[in-house]
Structures are given as structure tokens and as C-alpha cells.
Design a protein around this motif. Structure first.
Motif, PDB file in Angstrom:
ATOM      1  N   GLY A 166      19.205   7.403 -25.452  1.00  0.00           N
ATOM      2  CA  GLY A 166      18.067   7.306 -26.363  1.00  0.00           C
ATOM      3  C   GLY A 166      17.057   8.390 -26.037  1.00  0.00           C
ATOM      4  N   GLY A 167      15.811   7.986 -25.873  1.00  0.00           N
ATOM      5  CA  GLY A 167      14.766   8.971 -25.598  1.00  0.00           C
ATOM      6  C   GLY A 167      14.946   9.681 -24.262  1.00  0.00           C
ATOM      7  N   SER A 168      15.745   9.093 -23.383  1.00  0.00           N
ATOM      8  CA  SER A 168      15.967   9.722 -22.084  1.00  0.00           C
ATOM      9  C   SER A 168      17.156  10.674 -22.121  1.00  0.00           C
ATOM     10  CB  SER A 168      16.191   8.638 -21.023  1.00  0.00           C
ATOM     11  OG  SER A 168      15.037   7.835 -20.943  1.00  0.00           O
ATOM     12  N   ASP A 169      17.658  10.914 -23.321  1.00  0.00           N
ATOM     13  CA  ASP A 169      18.800  11.818 -23.508  1.00  0.00           C
ATOM     14  C   ASP A 169      18.587  12.763 -24.691  1.00  0.00           C
ATOM     15  OD1 ASP A 169      21.791  12.561 -23.433  1.00  0.00           O
ATOM     16  OD2 ASP A 169      21.628  11.657 -25.409  1.00  0.00           O
ATOM     17  N   CYS A 217      17.700   9.504 -15.697  1.00  0.00           N
ATOM     18  CA  CYS A 217      16.494   9.398 -16.531  1.00  0.00           C
ATOM     19  C   CYS A 217      16.466   8.052 -17.218  1.00  0.00           C
ATOM     20  CB  CYS A 217      16.575  10.438 -17.647  1.00  0.00           C
ATOM     21  SG  CYS A 217      15.838  11.997 -17.285  1.00  0.00           S
ATOM     22  N   SER A 218      15.493   7.248 -16.906  1.00  0.00           N
ATOM     23  CA  SER A 218      15.365   5.981 -17.619  1.00  0.00           C
ATOM     24  C   SER A 218      13.947   5.463 -17.435  1.00  0.00           C
ATOM     25  CB  SER A 218      16.370   4.961 -17.075  1.00  0.00           C
ATOM     26  OG  SER A 218      16.166   3.712 -17.695  1.00  0.00           O
ATOM     27  N   LYS A 219      13.262   5.291 -18.530  1.00  0.00           N
ATOM     28  CA  LYS A 219      11.889   4.794 -18.437  1.00  0.00           C
ATOM     29  C   LYS A 219      11.874   3.459 -17.693  1.00  0.00           C
ATOM     30  CE  LYS A 219       7.974   3.373 -21.227  1.00  0.00           C
ATOM     31  NZ  LYS A 219       7.322   3.332 -22.530  1.00  0.00           N
ATOM     32  N   THR A 220      12.750   2.547 -18.081  1.00  0.00           N
ATOM     33  CA  THR A 220      12.755   1.211 -17.479  1.00  0.00           C
ATOM     34  C   THR A 220      13.608   1.131 -16.223  1.00  0.00           C
ATOM     35  OG1 THR A 220      14.640   0.726 -18.890  1.00  0.00           O
ATOM     36  CG2 THR A 220      12.478   0.062 -19.713  1.00  0.00           C
ATOM     37  N   PHE A 221      14.586   1.985 -16.121  1.00  0.00           N
ATOM     38  CA  PHE A 221      15.602   1.971 -15.060  1.00  0.00           C
ATOM     39  C   PHE A 221      16.373   0.646 -15.059  1.00  0.00           C
ATOM     40  CE2 PHE A 221      17.518   3.888 -11.308  1.00  0.00           C
ATOM     41  CZ  PHE A 221      17.338   5.224 -11.596  1.00  0.00           C
ATOM     42  N   THR A 222      16.471   0.037 -16.227  1.00  0.00           N
ATOM     43  CA  THR A 222      17.284  -1.179 -16.341  1.00  0.00           C
ATOM     44  C   THR A 222      18.299  -1.023 -17.471  1.00  0.00           C
ATOM     45  OG1 THR A 222      15.642  -2.121 -17.834  1.00  0.00           O
ATOM     46  CG2 THR A 222      15.454  -2.748 -15.524  1.00  0.00           C
ATOM     47  N   THR A 223      18.339   0.136 -18.092  1.00  0.00           N
ATOM     48  CA  THR A 223      19.213   0.304 -19.256  1.00  0.00           C
ATOM     49  C   THR A 223      20.670   0.310 -18.816  1.00  0.00           C
ATOM     50  OG1 THR A 223      17.465   1.519 -20.345  1.00  0.00           O
ATOM     51  CG2 THR A 223      19.664   1.794 -21.252  1.00  0.00           C
ATOM     52  N   GLN A 224      21.414  -0.614 -19.411  1.00  0.00           N
ATOM     53  CA  GLN A 224      22.789  -0.883 -18.985  1.00  0.00           C
ATOM     54  C   GLN A 224      23.674   0.367 -18.994  1.00  0.00           C
ATOM     55  OE1 GLN A 224      25.125  -1.747 -22.351  1.00  0.00           O
ATOM     56  NE2 GLN A 224      25.155  -3.903 -21.796  1.00  0.00           N
ATOM     57  N   GLN A 361      16.559  11.298 -35.696  1.00  0.00           N
ATOM     58  CA  GLN A 361      17.001   9.962 -36.117  1.00  0.00           C
ATOM     59  C   GLN A 361      16.344   8.903 -35.249  1.00  0.00           C
ATOM     60  OE1 GLN A 361      21.297  10.507 -36.026  1.00  0.00           O
ATOM     61  NE2 GLN A 361      21.333  10.280 -38.239  1.00  0.00           N
ATOM     62  N   GLN A 362      16.334   9.118 -33.939  1.00  0.00           N
ATOM     63  CA  GLN A 362      15.676   8.119 -33.085  1.00  0.00           C
ATOM     64  C   GLN A 362      14.171   8.117 -33.331  1.00  0.00           C
ATOM     65  OE1 GLN A 362      15.309   8.611 -28.844  1.00  0.00           O
ATOM     66  NE2 GLN A 362      14.967   6.427 -28.518  1.00  0.00           N
ATOM     67  N   LEU A 363      13.596   9.337 -33.346  1.00  0.00           N
ATOM     68  CA  LEU A 363      12.138   9.407 -33.483  1.00  0.00           C
ATOM     69  C   LEU A 363      11.678   8.678 -34.748  1.00  0.00           C
ATOM     70  CD1 LEU A 363       9.404  10.515 -32.505  1.00  0.00           C
ATOM     71  CD2 LEU A 363       9.858  12.578 -33.836  1.00  0.00           C
ATOM     72  N   MET A 365      13.609   6.766 -37.112  1.00  0.00           N
ATOM     73  CA  MET A 365      14.153   5.451 -37.509  1.00  0.00           C
ATOM     74  C   MET A 365      13.819   4.362 -36.489  1.00  0.00           C
ATOM     75  SD  MET A 365      17.523   6.111 -39.749  1.00  0.00           S
ATOM     76  CE  MET A 365      18.661   7.015 -38.758  1.00  0.00           C
ATOM     77  N   GLU A 366      13.763   4.717 -35.208  1.00  0.00           N
ATOM     78  CA  GLU A 366      13.371   3.683 -34.231  1.00  0.00           C
ATOM     79  C   GLU A 366      11.867   3.404 -34.343  1.00  0.00           C
ATOM     80  OE1 GLU A 366      13.659   3.970 -29.712  1.00  0.00           O
ATOM     81  OE2 GLU A 366      15.501   2.878 -30.106  1.00  0.00           O
ATOM     82  N   SER A 367      11.133   4.416 -34.795  1.00  0.00           N
ATOM     83  CA  SER A 367       9.681   4.214 -34.934  1.00  0.00           C
ATOM     84  C   SER A 367       9.328   3.428 -36.185  1.00  0.00           C
ATOM     85  CB  SER A 367       8.965   5.573 -34.975  1.00  0.00           C
ATOM     86  OG  SER A 367       9.126   6.257 -33.759  1.00  0.00           O
ATOM     87  N   GLY A 516      21.163  -7.082 -30.047  1.00  0.00           N
ATOM     88  CA  GLY A 516      22.472  -6.526 -29.691  1.00  0.00           C
ATOM     89  C   GLY A 516      22.654  -6.459 -28.179  1.00  0.00           C
ATOM     90  N   LYS A 517      21.562  -6.130 -27.467  1.00  0.00           N
ATOM     91  CA  LYS A 517      21.654  -6.015 -26.007  1.00  0.00           C
ATOM     92  C   LYS A 517      21.993  -7.378 -25.389  1.00  0.00           C
ATOM     93  CE  LYS A 517      18.329  -2.240 -25.327  1.00  0.00           C
ATOM     94  NZ  LYS A 517      17.069  -1.824 -24.743  1.00  0.00           N
ATOM     95  N   VAL A 518      21.324  -8.427 -25.886  1.00  0.00           N
ATOM     96  CA  VAL A 518      21.537  -9.774 -25.337  1.00  0.00           C
ATOM     97  C   VAL A 518      22.969 -10.219 -25.610  1.00  0.00           C
ATOM     98  CG1 VAL A 518      20.830 -12.194 -25.560  1.00  0.00           C
ATOM     99  CG2 VAL A 518      19.104 -10.373 -25.544  1.00  0.00           C
TER     100      VAL A 518
END
Ligand code: F6P
Length: 555
Positions: A166-169, A217-224, A361-363, A365-367, A516-518
Motif C-alpha cells: 500500500g502506501g509503504s510500497d 516499511c510499515s506504518k503500523t508494523f502489524t501488516t500481515q 489508485q490508492q491515493l 480511491m482509498e481516500s 477482508g483482513k479479519v
């Protein structure tokens, strides 16, 4: 009782967007404009090409080929005033918590503020924090680029693998492609994002672990996905170098979550931080841009930031009627909500911008792919269109047929540069000729009379008619350099805010990715369970899980 905002100012009661008089005036106006062809608009104003154009931060923005006239712009600007756009812009720059559903400030603009500026948020000068991290990044990048940062065996780093999603890529990948000609080619950069192990395996298959540095790179550092790839990288590194101490020389992290970084085993001394007020998709100019800085060097990275900042300042200060991101955003509203155009193609005529549509697309559509307002009420009108695109001229030999003659309209953004990025300058002229030709063809088309006058047989005439009247923007800059890229990204970031302000949505959260993540976590357990699990999904998902387990020999 009326509400007040953070600064004690009265907030008018929310009114459904479609029932606002300014919205309804636009609807009435659209009924007239839908009958007008771009041919008529150009015929009515010999200088439309200069009247409907604007310059900012090194970019020329031509919106003459949009189906708008002076009245359209006036009404759109009235709508913007009614939706308190100015206040939303000011609130972002002040550091107000405009990401209301996550209760966060939105301060990507602070990432590119010059050192001498101060911006106090919650008692802290965030600009000073930003520059402290930039300095650490620069020191690190200088060492790696000079070969002074050594791997565990004592050899210099030559390969850098950015692991993120995502934003980290997308920002780092896009910037690396866009600025290739400014990159140190002796440093080989690669990017891994997909949880599909093939992405990692292909990225490292010809790399020497002793010379490879991973940036996790991960803002949360929990991204699977990112953690799965980071663990794969860790194993790959340890298998080759055979010593836990190697991790400190071959892994650095970019994150806001120091605890998780430490838990993973990366020394916090090798961590570059950022803050919760930087959204993932707005983060390519934060420490998330470490790979970009490694590739182009700290000085060029500062030029990138200066380009962002130039557009920020224009956005902050220019009157709405002469404000490039404001007009870009409002024209998008016009196309989406009043002309019913649900598709937005971004078409860079620059091979180096080949990942720019994916980044956008992320910037966008995710926004703005949201259905409720800040207050949780239905927006009541369409929001973000489908964003997609490919570099010209490749798209011309694929999907442009639909753009020219299909039954669904597509709003296009053409992006080009005056200077060639290669020594093949004649080809650059040809490239830009193609871009301009497409905009012209889309706007003006070709009538049946024109086709017949060419002697085309009657049966073929309908096939050769181009209706035209298909809207496009054209953005032109002198050259594709870091400053131009920064300004271009900032333009789209701010255009996104403008549209979010009109729709009254939170452009900075992303709750839509959670479900989807859950479900993935639950299904992942079911796919790999040793004992046949009791499945309680729908009959389709249950059957697919059973088939997968059977074919994997797990049933
Ligand atoms: O799942 C969406 C998302 O949260 C994006 O908004 C974000 O850019 C991406 O995941 C990666 O998140 P992180 O940087 O925390 O790994």
C-alpha cells in the motif's frame, strides 16, 4: 443548539449535499451543458486554450477541453464556498484533527515544510521533528551510497529491497521508476509487496545476501503481508550469513511503531520514524521515502520535497478560482456528479511514470471511496470514480478504442513533459504529438459529414464517426525531475482533499479494508488446520475452502 469546532467557531448544521441550493444550481446548469459540445465551447471563445489554463509550481494545467464554461466554474466555486473548502484547507495546514473517524491531524504538508517554519501541534514543533528524521535519513543514505555502511561480512551494500505494501510500497516504487534517470545506478533497488511468496523469491533470486539491505516499511508494523515477507527476508539472510548479529547490518525499519520493530528484532537505532498524522498513502515524502533517498541521494530528495512544498504553498495561498488543485478537484466533481462520468483515466506520456496510475489508485480511491459523511450519514451522491491508467502510447493500442468510441465516458488526465528524458529526442516529439492528438481527438471527434467527405463508403461511416465531447485535462511541465514529481503528487493529494471536502467525507481513514483482513485471518486458519475445520461461511466460501484443502492434500 448549534455545534462549535475546535476553535470555538459555529458549525452550521449539516445539510444533505444534494439539497444545497448550490448543488441544485449546478444540476440545472448541467442540464444545459450536457447539450453543448466542446466544439461549440471552443467556437464561442477563440482564446479558450488560454482562458481555461493555469500555472503553478512548474506545472501548466490546461482544462480547456473540459465540458465547462465560465458559469460552470462560478457555480462550482460557490459550491466550494458553501462546503467550507477554504476552512478545510486552513484546518489541514493548522494541524486540526480533520481525520475525524481516527481522531488524527492530517499533516503530510509538514513533511515538506522548510526547516525555518514552525508548526506546533499538541505542544510539539512537528517541523523540527521532520527535519531531525530527514537528517538521520540523509546520514544513513550517504553512508550506504558511499559504501561506508558495510554488511555483516564487511562488504558494501549494493542491493536494497524495500518490503512494504500500500502506501509503504506504491509511493516508493512509483518514485523510483519516475526518477530512474536521477538514481545511482550502482545501487540496485527492488520492491516486495505481495504476500504471494513468488514476489519475494523473484526479488531476491539473483541477490548476494552479503550485499543486500532490507528496508521494512510499515506504518503500523502489524501488516500481515509485510511481516510475512520481512520474516522470509530474515530467514533468507540468516540462512546465508548464519549469524543473528547480521540482522543489525542488513535490516532497517521505517515505522511509527517502535515496540513492534523491536519485537521483530530490528535495532531501534536502525529505525526511521514518522507520525500518526501521516496517512500511509500520503507518506512517500516521509521516512517511507528512504529507498527514494537512497536511490537519488539526499540533495535530490530535498528537491522532491521542495516541489511538494511549492504546490502546497500555491494550494494554501492562491484564491480558489486560480488554485490548481482546487480547480482539478472541482472539475472532477463536475464530471462525476453532474456529467455522470464514473471513470477517471490517468495517462502519463512518460514511460518513467508507468507506476503513477497505480500510485494514484490508492491515493484517490482509498481516500475518497466512501459512502458516508463525517457524521456517518449517507453522502447521497456518487463519490470517487474508478481511477486507472497506463502510460501513453501503450494505452492507445489497447483501451483507447473504448475511450474514443465506447458508450461510457471516461475523464482523462494527460500528463507530459517538454524535455526528453532520453537522447532520442525526435521520439519525444512523437510521444508528445501523440498525447496532444489524443486530447484533440477526444474533444472534437469526427462528424459523419467529415467522414463522408473523405469518400468513406456509406456502410462504414458510422464505424468511423467519433462523437468527441470527451473531457480531458492536460498537465505539462518542463522536465521530469524530483521537483516536478513532488509538485505533481501534491497536486493530486490536494485535489483529493478538495473532493473530500465537497462530499463531506473523511478522506484520511480506510475502514473499508478491515473486513477482508479479519476474514482472511479466520480463513487462513481454516485452510491450514490439521483437522477438518467446522466451516460456517456461506455455501460458496465453504465449498471453495473444502476444494482448496482437498487439492492441497489437507482434507
Ligand atoms: O490496508 C490498507 C493500509 O492500511 C493502507 O492504508 C496502508 O498504506 C497499507 O495498509 C500498509 O500499511 P502499513 O504501512 O501500516 O503496513
Amino acid at each position: 443548539m448549534s455545534k462549535t469546532d475546535q476553535r470555538g467557531q459555529r458549525v452550521p448544521p449539516a445539510r444533505a449535499l444534494a439539497s444545497r441550493p448550490q448543488w441544485q444550481a449546478l444540476q440545472r446548469h448541467a442540464a444545459t451543458m450536457r447539450k453543448r459540445h466542446l466544439r461549440d465551447l471552443f467556437a464561442a471563445d477563440a482564446d479558450r486554450g488560454t482562458h481555461f489554463a493555469l500555472e503553478a509550481a512548474g506545472w501548466h494545467f490546461d482544462y480547456a477541453k473540459q465540458r465547462v464554461d465560465a458559469e460552470t466554474l462560478k457555480l462550482l466555486l460557490r459550491l466550494a464556498e458553501a462546503c467550507a473548502l477554504r476552512e478545510r484547507i486552513a484546518a489541514m495546514f493548522r494541524g486540526d484533527r480533520i481525520n475525524t473517524s481516527e481522531d488524527r491531524a492530517v499533516l503530510h504538508v509538514a513533511l515538506r515544510m522548510p526547516r525555518k517554519r514552525r508548526l506546533i501541534v499538541d505542544g510539539v514543533d512537528v517541523v523540527a521533528q521532520v527535519h531531525a528524521v530527514l537528517e538521520r535519513m540523509a546520514a544513513f543514505c550517504d553512508r550506504v551510497r558511499a559504501g561506508a555502511w558495510r554488511g555483516h561480512t564487511g562488504v558494501a551494500i549494493r542491493h536494497v529491497v524495500n518490503i512494504g505494501i500500500g502506501g509503504s510500497d506504491l509511493g516508493p516504487v512509483m518514485a523510483h521508476e519516475a526518477l530512474r534517470q536521477h538514481c545511482d545506478r550502482s545501487l540496485d533497488l527492488r520492491f516486495v509487496s505481495n504476500v504471494d511468496g513468488s514476489d519475494f523469491v523473484e526479488a531476491v533470486r539473483d541477490l548476494d545476501p552479503a550485499r543486500t539491505l532490507f528496508i521494512v516499511c510499515s506504518k503500523t508494523f502489524t501488516t500481515q503481508e509485510t511481516l510475512a515477507n520481512a520474516h522470509a527476508a530474515r530467514r533468507w539472510c540468516l540462512d546465508a550469513l548464519g549469524d543473528e548479529r547480521a540482522i543489525a547490518r542488513h535490516f532497517v525499519a521505517v515505522s511509527t511503531n517502535r515496540g513492534e520493530v523491536e519485537k521483530f528484532g530490528i535495532d531501534p537505532a536502525n529505525m526511521f520514524g514518522f507520525w500518526d498524522w501521516v496517512g500511509g498513502r500520503y507518506s512517500m515524502d516521509s521516512a517511507i521515502g528512504l529507498s527514494t533517498m537512497l536511490a537519488i541521494g539526499p540533495a535530490r530528495f530535498r528537491e522532491l520535497l521542495a516541489g511538494f512544498h511549492a504546490m502546497d504553498e500555491h494550494f494554501r495561498k492562491a484564491p480558489l478560482a486560480r488554485n490548481l488543485p482546487v480547480l482539478h478537484g472541482l472539475i472532477g466533481i463536475w464530471n462525476t456528479n453532474f456529467l455522470g462520468i464514473a471513470s477517471h483515466a490517468v495517462l502519463p506520456y512518460a514511460q518513467y511514470l508507468k507506476r503513477f496510475p497505480a500510485y494514484l489508485q490508492q491515493l484517490l480511491m482509498e481516500s475518497n471511496g466512501k459512502r458516508v459523511t463525517h457524521a456517518g450519514k449517507p453522502v447521497g451522491v456518487d463519490t470517487c470514480p474508478i481511477v486507472w491508467g497506463e502510460p501513453g502510447t501503450n494505452g492507445q493500442h489497447s483501451f483507447y478504442q473504448l475511450i474514443h468510441q465506447g458508450t461510457r465516458a471516461v475523464a482523462c488526465d494527460f500528463i507530459g513533459f517538454c524535455e526528453s528524458t532520453s537522447a532520442l529526442t525526435a521520439q519525444h516529439d512523437l510521444l508528445i504529438a501523440n498525447m496532444l492528438a489524443q486530447g484533440e481527438a477526444l474533444a472534437f471527434g469526427k462528424t459523419a459529414a467529415q467522414v463522408r467527405a473523405e469518400g468513406v463508403p456509406a456502410a462504414l461511416v458510422p464505424h468511423k464517426v467519433f462523437d468527441g465531447n470527451r473531457p480531458s485535462n492536460t498537465m505539462l511541465a518542463r522536465r521530469l525531475d524530483p521537483a516536478a514529481l513532488g509538485a505533481l503528487v501534491a497536486l493530486y493529494e490536494h485535489s483529493t482533499l478538495v473532493q473530500g471536502a465537497i462530499w463531506d467525507i473523511d478522506s484520511f481513514d480506510q475502514w473499508g479494508v478491515e473486513l477482508g483482513k479479519v476474514l482472511t485471518r479466520r480463513i487462513a486458519d481454516e485452510l491450514s488446520a490439521a483437522k477438518t475445520p467446522r466451516l460456517t461461511h456461506d455455501s460458496s466460501t465453504n465449498a471453495l475452502i473444502r476444494r482448496y484443502r482437498r487439492l492441497r492434500g489437507n482434507s
